[in-house]
Design an enzyme around this catalytic site. Sequence first.
Site, PDB file in Angstrom:
ATOM      1  N   ASP A   1      39.889  48.376  34.433  1.00  0.00           N
ATOM      2  CA  ASP A   1      38.862  48.986  33.574  1.00  0.00           C
ATOM      3  C   ASP A   1      38.579  48.168  32.316  1.00  0.00           C
ATOM      4  O   ASP A   1      38.223  48.707  31.278  1.00  0.00           O
ATOM      5  CB  ASP A   1      39.273  50.428  33.173  1.00  0.00           C
ATOM      6  CG  ASP A   1      39.620  51.262  34.388  1.00  0.00           C
ATOM      7  OD1 ASP A   1      38.903  51.160  35.387  1.00  0.00           O
ATOM      8  OD2 ASP A   1      40.626  51.989  34.350  1.00  0.00           O
TER       9      ASP A   1
ATOM     10  N   LYS B   1      35.405  44.013  34.115  1.00  0.00           N
ATOM     11  CA  LYS B   1      35.240  42.845  35.006  1.00  0.00           C
ATOM     12  C   LYS B   1      33.894  42.883  35.734  1.00  0.00           C
ATOM     13  O   LYS B   1      33.272  41.846  35.945  1.00  0.00           O
ATOM     14  CB  LYS B   1      36.357  42.796  36.063  1.00  0.00           C
ATOM     15  CG  LYS B   1      37.742  42.607  35.495  1.00  0.00           C
ATOM     16  CD  LYS B   1      38.789  42.684  36.584  1.00  0.00           C
ATOM     17  CE  LYS B   1      38.950  44.062  37.196  1.00  0.00           C
ATOM     18  NZ  LYS B   1      39.454  45.092  36.271  1.00  0.00           N
TER      19      LYS B   1
ATOM     20  N   ASN C   1      40.400  51.828  45.367  1.00  0.00           N
ATOM     21  CA  ASN C   1      41.018  52.302  44.125  1.00  0.00           C
ATOM     22  C   ASN C   1      40.250  51.760  42.920  1.00  0.00           C
ATOM     23  O   ASN C   1      40.264  52.342  41.849  1.00  0.00           O
ATOM     24  CB  ASN C   1      42.503  51.893  44.052  1.00  0.00           C
ATOM     25  CG  ASN C   1      42.738  50.423  44.366  1.00  0.00           C
ATOM     26  OD1 ASN C   1      41.836  49.714  44.806  1.00  0.00           O
ATOM     27  ND2 ASN C   1      43.955  49.959  44.156  1.00  0.00           N
TER      28      ASN C   1
ATOM     29  N   GLY D   1      37.045  50.739  40.550  1.00  0.00           N
ATOM     30  CA  GLY D   1      35.741  51.304  40.220  1.00  0.00           C
ATOM     31  C   GLY D   1      35.077  50.374  39.230  1.00  0.00           C
ATOM     32  O   GLY D   1      35.477  50.319  38.074  1.00  0.00           O
ATOM     33  N   HIS D   2      34.097  49.604  39.691  1.00  0.00           N
ATOM     34  CA  HIS D   2      33.438  48.638  38.809  1.00  0.00           C
ATOM     35  C   HIS D   2      32.102  49.195  38.339  1.00  0.00           C
ATOM     36  O   HIS D   2      31.199  49.421  39.133  1.00  0.00           O
ATOM     37  CB  HIS D   2      33.250  47.299  39.540  1.00  0.00           C
ATOM     38  CG  HIS D   2      34.538  46.564  39.746  1.00  0.00           C
ATOM     39  ND1 HIS D   2      34.644  45.408  40.476  1.00  0.00           N
ATOM     40  CD2 HIS D   2      35.785  46.832  39.289  1.00  0.00           C
ATOM     41  CE1 HIS D   2      35.911  45.002  40.471  1.00  0.00           C
ATOM     42  NE2 HIS D   2      36.611  45.851  39.760  1.00  0.00           N
ATOM     43  N   THR D   3      32.003  49.424  37.047  1.00  0.00           N
ATOM     44  CA  THR D   3      30.771  49.967  36.482  1.00  0.00           C
ATOM     45  C   THR D   3      29.843  48.816  36.121  1.00  0.00           C
ATOM     46  O   THR D   3      30.212  47.919  35.370  1.00  0.00           O
ATOM     47  CB  THR D   3      31.089  50.812  35.233  1.00  0.00           C
ATOM     48  OG1 THR D   3      32.051  51.800  35.608  1.00  0.00           O
ATOM     49  CG2 THR D   3      29.850  51.495  34.697  1.00  0.00           C
TER      50      THR D   3
ATOM     51  N   GLN E   1      41.542  45.640  39.393  1.00  0.00           N
ATOM     52  CA  GLN E   1      42.699  46.033  38.576  1.00  0.00           C
ATOM     53  C   GLN E   1      43.024  44.931  37.541  1.00  0.00           C
ATOM     54  O   GLN E   1      42.115  44.227  37.134  1.00  0.00           O
ATOM     55  CB  GLN E   1      43.919  46.361  39.455  1.00  0.00           C
ATOM     56  CG  GLN E   1      43.756  47.656  40.264  1.00  0.00           C
ATOM     57  CD  GLN E   1      43.062  47.453  41.594  1.00  0.00           C
ATOM     58  OE1 GLN E   1      43.364  46.526  42.309  1.00  0.00           O
ATOM     59  NE2 GLN E   1      42.142  48.319  41.944  1.00  0.00           N
TER      60      GLN E   1
ATOM     61  N   THR F   1      38.402  58.144  39.675  1.00  0.00           N
ATOM     62  CA  THR F   1      39.015  59.471  39.773  1.00  0.00           C
ATOM     63  C   THR F   1      38.599  60.427  38.651  1.00  0.00           C
ATOM     64  O   THR F   1      38.907  61.614  38.716  1.00  0.00           O
ATOM     65  CB  THR F   1      40.554  59.348  39.716  1.00  0.00           C
ATOM     66  OG1 THR F   1      40.900  58.725  38.478  1.00  0.00           O
ATOM     67  CG2 THR F   1      41.080  58.512  40.872  1.00  0.00           C
TER      68      THR F   1
ATOM     69  N   ASP G   1      32.419  46.970  19.883  1.00  0.00           N
ATOM     70  CA  ASP G   1      31.541  47.951  19.222  1.00  0.00           C
ATOM     71  C   ASP G   1      32.211  49.328  19.112  1.00  0.00           C
ATOM     72  O   ASP G   1      31.990  50.055  18.145  1.00  0.00           O
ATOM     73  CB  ASP G   1      30.204  48.065  19.968  1.00  0.00           C
ATOM     74  CG  ASP G   1      30.382  48.308  21.463  1.00  0.00           C
ATOM     75  OD1 ASP G   1      31.347  47.757  22.046  1.00  0.00           O
ATOM     76  OD2 ASP G   1      29.579  49.049  22.052  1.00  0.00           O
TER      77      ASP G   1
HETATM   78  P1  IMP Z   1      46.871  52.658  43.419  1.00  0.00           P
HETATM   79  O1  IMP Z   1      46.295  51.305  43.246  1.00  0.00           O
HETATM   80  O2  IMP Z   1      45.841  53.698  43.771  1.00  0.00           O
HETATM   81  O3  IMP Z   1      48.049  52.663  44.338  1.00  0.00           O
HETATM   82  O4  IMP Z   1      47.440  53.126  41.990  1.00  0.00           O
HETATM   83  C1  IMP Z   1      48.501  52.454  41.322  1.00  0.00           C
HETATM   84  C2  IMP Z   1      48.273  52.435  39.819  1.00  0.00           C
HETATM   85  O5  IMP Z   1      47.174  51.577  39.538  1.00  0.00           O
HETATM   86  C3  IMP Z   1      47.908  53.792  39.206  1.00  0.00           C
HETATM   87  O6  IMP Z   1      48.440  53.843  37.910  1.00  0.00           O
HETATM   88  C4  IMP Z   1      46.380  53.751  39.173  1.00  0.00           C
HETATM   89  O7  IMP Z   1      45.839  54.603  38.202  1.00  0.00           O
HETATM   90  C5  IMP Z   1      46.160  52.291  38.830  1.00  0.00           C
HETATM   91  N1  IMP Z   1      44.862  51.757  39.298  1.00  0.00           N
HETATM   92  C6  IMP Z   1      44.541  51.352  40.539  1.00  0.00           C
HETATM   93  N2  IMP Z   1      43.302  50.876  40.586  1.00  0.00           N
HETATM   94  C7  IMP Z   1      42.818  50.968  39.345  1.00  0.00           C
HETATM   95  C8  IMP Z   1      41.580  50.599  38.746  1.00  0.00           C
HETATM   96  O8  IMP Z   1      40.665  50.077  39.376  1.00  0.00           O
HETATM   97  N3  IMP Z   1      41.463  50.833  37.405  1.00  0.00           N
HETATM   98  C9  IMP Z   1      42.466  51.373  36.676  1.00  0.00           C
HETATM   99  N4  IMP Z   1      43.637  51.719  37.188  1.00  0.00           N
HETATM  100  C10 IMP Z   1      43.817  51.521  38.511  1.00  0.00           C
HETATM  101 MG    MG Z   2      37.555  50.550  36.865  1.00  0.00          MG
END
Ligand code: IMP
Ligand code: MG
Length: 335
Positions: free
Chosen positions: A13, A16, A40, A42-44, A177, A251, A283
């Site tokens: 987050d 990227k 997992n 989420g790219h905004t 990540q 999420t 900002d």
């Molecule tokens: P998993 O990748 O879903 O197995 O989660 C493992 C850890 O990585 C958890 O703490 C998630 O919240 C975190 N996580 C996984 N993907 C992201 C992402 O794209 N952004 C932020 N945290 C992430």
């Molecule tokens: Mg994200």
Amino acid sequence: MIADVVIGLSYGDEGKGKVTHHLLKSGEYTHCLRFNGGCNAGHTIYHKGKKFVTHHIPAGVFFGVKSIIGPGCVVNLEQFHSEVEELEANGIQARDLVFIDVGAHIITSDHLEEDGGETAIGTTKRGNGPAYRDKYGRSGIRAGDTPSLKNSPYLINLYDELHSGLLSPCVLCEGAQGFGLDVDWGDYPFVTSSHCTTAGALLNGIPPQAIRRVYGVTKAYDTYVGAKEFHGKGRTFDLIQQLGNEFGATTGRPRQCNWLDMRMLRKAITVNGVTDLIINKVDILREVGKWNLRSYTGDRIYIQTGNEQSWKQYIKRYLSETKVDISFSESPERI
Ligand code: IMP
Ligand code: MG
């Protein structure tokens, strides 16, 4: 081949997606490669004034650039197809542009079920951990062995695509990540199951000597989503969360906030060979009106306080040995 890499230096987050989107505007890239993780992520991305959130699909599609999900990734096919449809419905051509490498692993319904309940480390429940476990346990299912993909237009052989010698590719590698969640370098076991580093890009068939620039992305403060305690004490951090809209793109969970950890940032820059550092959301800190950092004397942590100018100076001085080129960014659409 030329390859540039975009990676996260914190806990995901960092922005990227924005940096990848911005770099693609140059028009020089022939390919955009997602090299780790699954949905997992989420790219905004803000494209022509419209907000998009992608999970699987690399940002290349916004610019007509061939976009590949590499062998370092795990894929939920249902999510993949619905993302393609959603992009198409919003005027972004994705169908003939996005591909899955034969070596990527499939997230199955069993993986989703296993990851679906409350997990000790607070995962995104997207089946990531179980899919990677089965990959390394040699019982996983690869895209190339999946009947529904075999005769689809989505399957690609990344090696043939990049190394057939017919053209000299210029690849933008899009990481997911970040360093603090990396399975080897993160705060284990509070990590994801993939390689979020520059090395993670290399694992997808990018030769080391092809790397030109490594764009490391962080925010003006750190955020983390998951089960460990991270949120700083005091109302300032709630304010950062609100003003920065620090809620998960995948999420919706609130992201815990704290001051930027300078020691971890320097380590992430060093290990990843970062050439260009982008510090996003300056900002937001200006709106909050506090310019603090987490720093260290020996092993003792302390909060460095100051104003905007001294904050920037401190960061530059702290990182001077890394020779990294620093950009302070204040816009959701530009660097
Ligand atoms: P998993 O990748 O879903 O197995 O989660 C493992 C850890 O990585 C958890 O703490 C998630 O919240 C975190 N996580 C996984 N993907 C992201 C992402 O794209 N952004 C932020 N945290 C992430
Ligand atoms: Mg994200």
